[in-house]
Design a protein around this motif. Structure first.
Motif, PDB file in Angstrom:
ATOM      1  N   LYS A 159       2.134 -27.720 -12.751  1.00 55.36           N
ATOM      2  CA  LYS A 159       1.228 -27.378 -13.859  1.00 55.36           C
ATOM      3  C   LYS A 159       0.575 -26.021 -13.628  1.00 55.36           C
ATOM      4  N   ALA A 160       0.121 -25.798 -12.397  1.00 58.88           N
ATOM      5  CA  ALA A 160      -0.499 -24.511 -12.077  1.00 58.88           C
ATOM      6  C   ALA A 160       0.506 -23.374 -12.250  1.00 58.88           C
ATOM      7  N   LEU A 161       1.742 -23.622 -11.834  1.00 56.09           N
ATOM      8  CA  LEU A 161       2.792 -22.613 -11.944  1.00 56.09           C
ATOM      9  C   LEU A 161       3.086 -22.265 -13.396  1.00 56.09           C
ATOM     10  N   VAL A 162       3.288 -23.278 -14.227  1.00 59.85           N
ATOM     11  CA  VAL A 162       3.613 -23.025 -15.641  1.00 59.85           C
ATOM     12  C   VAL A 162       2.488 -22.237 -16.311  1.00 59.85           C
ATOM     13  N   ARG A 163       1.239 -22.585 -15.999  1.00 59.94           N
ATOM     14  CA  ARG A 163       0.105 -21.862 -16.603  1.00 59.94           C
ATOM     15  C   ARG A 163       0.109 -20.396 -16.201  1.00 59.94           C
ATOM     16  N   GLN A 164       0.514 -20.110 -14.955  1.00 60.45           N
ATOM     17  CA  GLN A 164       0.591 -18.704 -14.522  1.00 60.45           C
ATOM     18  C   GLN A 164       1.773 -17.987 -15.169  1.00 60.45           C
ATOM     19  N   LEU A 165       2.893 -18.676 -15.302  1.00 65.81           N
ATOM     20  CA  LEU A 165       4.074 -18.053 -15.917  1.00 65.81           C
ATOM     21  C   LEU A 165       3.821 -17.728 -17.385  1.00 65.81           C
ATOM     22  N   LEU A 166       3.059 -18.584 -18.059  1.00 64.55           N
ATOM     23  CA  LEU A 166       2.789 -18.386 -19.490  1.00 64.55           C
ATOM     24  C   LEU A 166       1.990 -17.110 -19.757  1.00 64.55           C
ATOM     25  N   VAL A 167       1.202 -16.686 -18.784  1.00 61.53           N
ATOM     26  CA  VAL A 167       0.404 -15.463 -18.981  1.00 61.53           C
ATOM     27  C   VAL A 167       0.992 -14.274 -18.220  1.00 61.53           C
ATOM     28  N   ASP A 168       2.156 -14.466 -17.606  1.00 60.86           N
ATOM     29  CA  ASP A 168       2.833 -13.380 -16.879  1.00 60.86           C
ATOM     30  C   ASP A 168       3.713 -12.606 -17.862  1.00 60.86           C
ATOM     31  N   PRO A 169       3.375 -11.342 -18.128  1.00 53.35           N
ATOM     32  CA  PRO A 169       4.127 -10.578 -19.134  1.00 53.35           C
ATOM     33  C   PRO A 169       5.572 -10.293 -18.765  1.00 53.35           C
ATOM     34  N   ARG A 170       5.942 -10.540 -17.507  1.00 57.08           N
ATOM     35  CA  ARG A 170       7.330 -10.293 -17.088  1.00 57.08           C
ATOM     36  C   ARG A 170       8.281 -11.367 -17.612  1.00 57.08           C
ATOM     37  N   TYR A 171       7.726 -12.506 -18.063  1.00 59.54           N
ATOM     38  CA  TYR A 171       8.556 -13.610 -18.549  1.00 59.54           C
ATOM     39  C   TYR A 171       8.511 -13.723 -20.067  1.00 59.54           C
ATOM     40  N   THR A 172       9.690 -13.837 -20.654  1.00 60.78           N
ATOM     41  CA  THR A 172       9.778 -13.991 -22.114  1.00 60.78           C
ATOM     42  C   THR A 172       9.982 -15.444 -22.527  1.00 60.78           C
ATOM     43  N   SER A 173      10.566 -16.261 -21.640  1.00 60.09           N
ATOM     44  CA  SER A 173      10.751 -17.676 -21.969  1.00 60.09           C
ATOM     45  C   SER A 173      10.720 -18.525 -20.703  1.00 60.09           C
ATOM     46  N   ILE A 174      10.203 -19.744 -20.841  1.00 59.23           N
ATOM     47  CA  ILE A 174      10.069 -20.663 -19.714  1.00 59.23           C
ATOM     48  C   ILE A 174      10.577 -22.028 -20.151  1.00 59.23           C
ATOM     49  N   THR A 175      11.674 -22.458 -19.552  1.00 54.94           N
ATOM     50  CA  THR A 175      12.246 -23.773 -19.855  1.00 54.94           C
ATOM     51  C   THR A 175      11.762 -24.777 -18.813  1.00 54.94           C
ATOM     52  N   LEU A 176      11.339 -25.945 -19.282  1.00 57.52           N
ATOM     53  CA  LEU A 176      10.895 -27.004 -18.384  1.00 57.52           C
ATOM     54  C   LEU A 176      11.838 -28.189 -18.502  1.00 57.52           C
ATOM     55  N   LEU A 177      12.353 -28.676 -17.394  1.00 55.71           N
ATOM     56  CA  LEU A 177      13.122 -29.919 -17.394  1.00 55.71           C
ATOM     57  C   LEU A 177      12.168 -31.034 -16.977  1.00 55.71           C
ATOM     58  N   VAL A 178      11.933 -31.987 -17.879  1.00 56.12           N
ATOM     59  CA  VAL A 178      10.929 -33.028 -17.636  1.00 56.12           C
ATOM     60  C   VAL A 178      11.503 -34.417 -17.907  1.00 56.12           C
ATOM     61  N   ARG A 179      10.850 -35.428 -17.354  1.00 51.11           N
ATOM     62  CA  ARG A 179      11.299 -36.814 -17.524  1.00 51.11           C
ATOM     63  C   ARG A 179      10.919 -37.393 -18.878  1.00 51.11           C
ATOM     64  N   ARG A 180       9.777 -36.952 -19.388  1.00 52.50           N
ATOM     65  CA  ARG A 180       9.276 -37.507 -20.656  1.00 52.50           C
ATOM     66  C   ARG A 180       8.587 -36.405 -21.455  1.00 52.50           C
ATOM     67  N   PRO A 181       8.432 -36.596 -22.766  1.00 53.42           N
ATOM     68  CA  PRO A 181       7.810 -35.552 -23.590  1.00 53.42           C
ATOM     69  C   PRO A 181       6.431 -35.159 -23.063  1.00 53.42           C
ATOM     70  N   LEU A 182       6.119 -33.866 -23.157  1.00 49.97           N
ATOM     71  CA  LEU A 182       4.841 -33.365 -22.661  1.00 49.97           C
ATOM     72  C   LEU A 182       3.746 -33.551 -23.705  1.00 49.97           C
ATOM     73  N   PRO A 183       2.531 -33.912 -23.277  1.00 51.97           N
ATOM     74  CA  PRO A 183       1.399 -33.923 -24.213  1.00 51.97           C
ATOM     75  C   PRO A 183       1.157 -32.494 -24.713  1.00 51.97           C
ATOM     76  N   ALA A 184       0.887 -32.344 -25.978  1.00 51.40           N
ATOM     77  CA  ALA A 184       0.696 -31.004 -26.552  1.00 51.40           C
ATOM     78  C   ALA A 184      -0.460 -30.264 -25.883  1.00 51.40           C
ATOM     79  N   SER A 185      -1.408 -31.032 -25.343  1.00 48.56           N
ATOM     80  CA  SER A 185      -2.604 -30.418 -24.762  1.00 48.56           C
ATOM     81  C   SER A 185      -2.397 -29.919 -23.332  1.00 48.56           C
ATOM     82  N   LEU A 186      -1.238 -30.189 -22.741  1.00 52.97           N
ATOM     83  CA  LEU A 186      -1.032 -29.876 -21.322  1.00 52.97           C
ATOM     84  C   LEU A 186      -1.025 -28.378 -21.040  1.00 52.97           C
ATOM     85  N   PHE A 187      -0.382 -27.609 -21.916  1.00 53.30           N
ATOM     86  CA  PHE A 187      -0.289 -26.157 -21.713  1.00 53.30           C
ATOM     87  C   PHE A 187      -0.673 -25.409 -22.983  1.00 53.30           C
TER      88      PHE A 187
END
Length: 210
Positions: free
Chosen positions: A18-46
């Motif tokens: 979770k900490a990693l994804v939050r940092q990647l989302l604000v890192d301008p070097r990344y244009t897209s971030i794919t997550l492989l997860v077991r179950r649907p994510l709550p909309a409020s998570l990120f």
């Protein structure tokens, strides 16, 4: 600085993930971030105002069937469980060794630029401790894997942060952490408790940027 890097994250709902994804989302070097997860994510998570996030629900027992998602710049593997949650040594090993090992093989097959995963301080394939032995065996397997470029492990000690599940021993250590951190200097420094955000930041710095 705006870049064109893409990332794949496995284990995005764990403490470091979770900490990693939050940092990647604000890192301008990344244009897209794919997550492989077991179950649907709550909309409020990120918070994803730039629309970078692409969560994909998969069956980790058939991870090799999702090879196409590894066609990214960087792969981050934050997979991990505990003996208590896994329920057996075999179940623990399946997550902490097999899934990570398969992820590394898929990273190599898709020619991603780098692969970073979470190990543990004290990881040693010859350790009498099962947890540390599995972590050490995995390090040996991945570091010796041919044509896996820029593979790197982060080796945290006790992780500080709010977990979804209760871990009583860790809760006690968290309370003692500020005092322990001050005592751990010199050779003991590597055993200092660290925050999930610190581990996530270290993972990003280990990736291969050109």
């Amino acid at each position: 600085m705006h870049g064109n890097k893409t990332a794949l994250v496995l284990g995005a709902t764990g403490l470091v993930g979770k900490a990693l994804v939050r940092q990647l989302l604000v890192d301008p070097r990344y244009t897209s971030i794919t997550l492989l997860v077991r179950r649907p994510l709550p909309a409020s998570l990120f918070s994803d105002p730039a629309g970078k996030l692409n969560p994909i629900v998969i069956d980790f027992g058939a991870l090799q069937d999702y090879q196409g998602y590894f066609s990214v710049s960087h792969v981050y593997c934050c997979l991990g469980t505990t003996m208590k949650i896994a329920g057996s040594k075999a179940a623990f090993r399946k997550v902490d060794f097999e899934y990570v090992h398969i992820a590394a093989q898929l990273t190599r097959a898709q020619r991603a630029e780098s692969f970073v995963w979470i190990s543990s301080v004290g990881a040693d394939a010859k350790s009498a401790n099962f947890y540390l032995r599995v972590k050490g065996e995995l390090e040996n397997a991945l570091m010796r894997m041919p044509q896996l470029p820029n593979a790197a492990a982060v080796r945290p000690s006790l992780l500080l942060g709010e977990r979804a599940e209760s871990r009583p021993a860790e809760d006690i250590m968290q309370a003692l952490a500020p005092m322990l951190g001050k005592l751990m200097v010199g050779p003991l420094k590597k055993y200092r408790p660290v925050t999930a955000a610190e581990v996530a930041h270290k993972m990003i710095t280990l990736q291969h940027f050109e």
